[in-house]
Design an enzyme around this catalytic site. Sequence first.
Site, mmCIF file in Angstrom:
data_model
loop_
_atom_site.group_PDB
_atom_site.id
_atom_site.type_symbol
_atom_site.label_atom_id
_atom_site.label_comp_id
_atom_site.label_asym_id
_atom_site.label_seq_id
_atom_site.Cartn_x
_atom_site.Cartn_y
_atom_site.Cartn_z
ATOM 1 C CG HIS A 286 -0.322 -0.269 2.506
ATOM 2 N ND1 HIS A 286 -0.009 -1.531 2.940
ATOM 3 C CD2 HIS A 286 0.077 0.577 3.484
ATOM 4 C CE1 HIS A 286 0.548 -1.469 4.129
ATOM 5 N NE2 HIS A 286 0.625 -0.197 4.481
HETATM 6 P P1 AMP Z 1 1.686 0.484 7.443
HETATM 7 O O1 AMP Z 1 1.365 -0.968 7.284
HETATM 8 O O2 AMP Z 1 2.589 0.783 8.598
HETATM 9 O O3 AMP Z 1 2.193 1.122 6.179
HETATM 10 O O4 AMP Z 1 0.337 1.260 7.773
HETATM 11 C C1 AMP Z 1 -0.927 0.694 7.600
HETATM 12 C C2 AMP Z 1 -1.961 1.799 7.466
HETATM 13 O O5 AMP Z 1 -3.226 1.171 7.322
HETATM 14 C C3 AMP Z 1 -2.057 2.720 8.669
HETATM 15 O O6 AMP Z 1 -1.984 4.068 8.225
HETATM 16 C C4 AMP Z 1 -3.426 2.392 9.298
HETATM 17 O O7 AMP Z 1 -4.054 3.542 9.823
HETATM 18 C C5 AMP Z 1 -4.195 1.831 8.134
HETATM 19 N N1 AMP Z 1 -5.155 0.794 8.477
HETATM 20 C C6 AMP Z 1 -5.059 -0.156 9.443
HETATM 21 N N2 AMP Z 1 -6.106 -1.016 9.379
HETATM 22 C C7 AMP Z 1 -6.886 -0.581 8.348
HETATM 23 C C8 AMP Z 1 -8.084 -1.045 7.769
HETATM 24 N N3 AMP Z 1 -8.700 -2.124 8.246
HETATM 25 N N4 AMP Z 1 -8.619 -0.362 6.731
HETATM 26 C C9 AMP Z 1 -8.004 0.746 6.232
HETATM 27 N N5 AMP Z 1 -6.855 1.228 6.735
HETATM 28 C C10 AMP Z 1 -6.297 0.585 7.777
#
Ligand code: AMP
Length: 204
Positions: free
Chosen positions: A116
């Site tokens: 992502h």
């Molecule tokens: P990272 O894996 O450290 O790059 O960050 C993961 C991102 O996903 C963070 O900014 C979270 O706020 C976001 N996040 C976590 N769970 C969900 C979810 N179920 N749906 C959408 N975003 C999410």
Amino acid sequence: MNRKGDDNGGKDCSEKKKMKVGGHWSQGLKASMHDPSLIVKQDELIVIIKDKYPKAKHHYLILPKADVRNLKALNIDHLSLLKHMQDEAKKLINGIESPSGFKIGYHAVPSMSQLHLHAISQDFDSPCLKTKTHWNAFTTEYFIDSEDVIRDVEKYGKVCCIDERSAKEILKKDLRCHICNESLKNMPKLKEHILVHMGKKNNS
Ligand code: AMP
Ligand code: ZN
């Protein structure tokens, strides 16, 4: 205020909860990619969703529809996909008014599965931004610019710009303002400090 006493402005910011339909929290993005309330745009290759626990006023995630686990899984065949993800992120932010500007990049060691790309405004004005880990993950070299990832894949056929051990050390660094580099003792002080840069508070 929630039960833990955090003032989240009415927003549920507890990220690492078990998913309602079973499964581990780290798989949550895979479910969110299909959640109409989060989807902003999609095409045959990618989905753009709102980050469920935004760390700034504007925070989006751009995900490939194909299974790509993380940066380590990337090879030269992903180059056009990575460029498309970046182009779509740029199109999205061009349509959003944000005086603080935006950054587009990846976390060196992501917590969530499925590649992502973050597109995040630089105001960091959000009740979900609470910890030193959050701050350092978005304001230090732990946040790898999308251009750098593309350059690595183009040049070496993989992402070379990550050393996982030193990346994790970066998250423990002392708090510093991302604009003026001032050192701040704790998150409440830092959050108060950045309001001055955002013109929301006088410097007194
Ligand atoms: P990272 O894996 O450290 O790059 O960050 C993961 C991102 O996903 C963070 O900014 C979270 O706020 C976001 N996040 C976590 N769970 C969900 C979810 N179920 N749906 C959408 N975003 C999410
Ligand atoms: Zn500052």
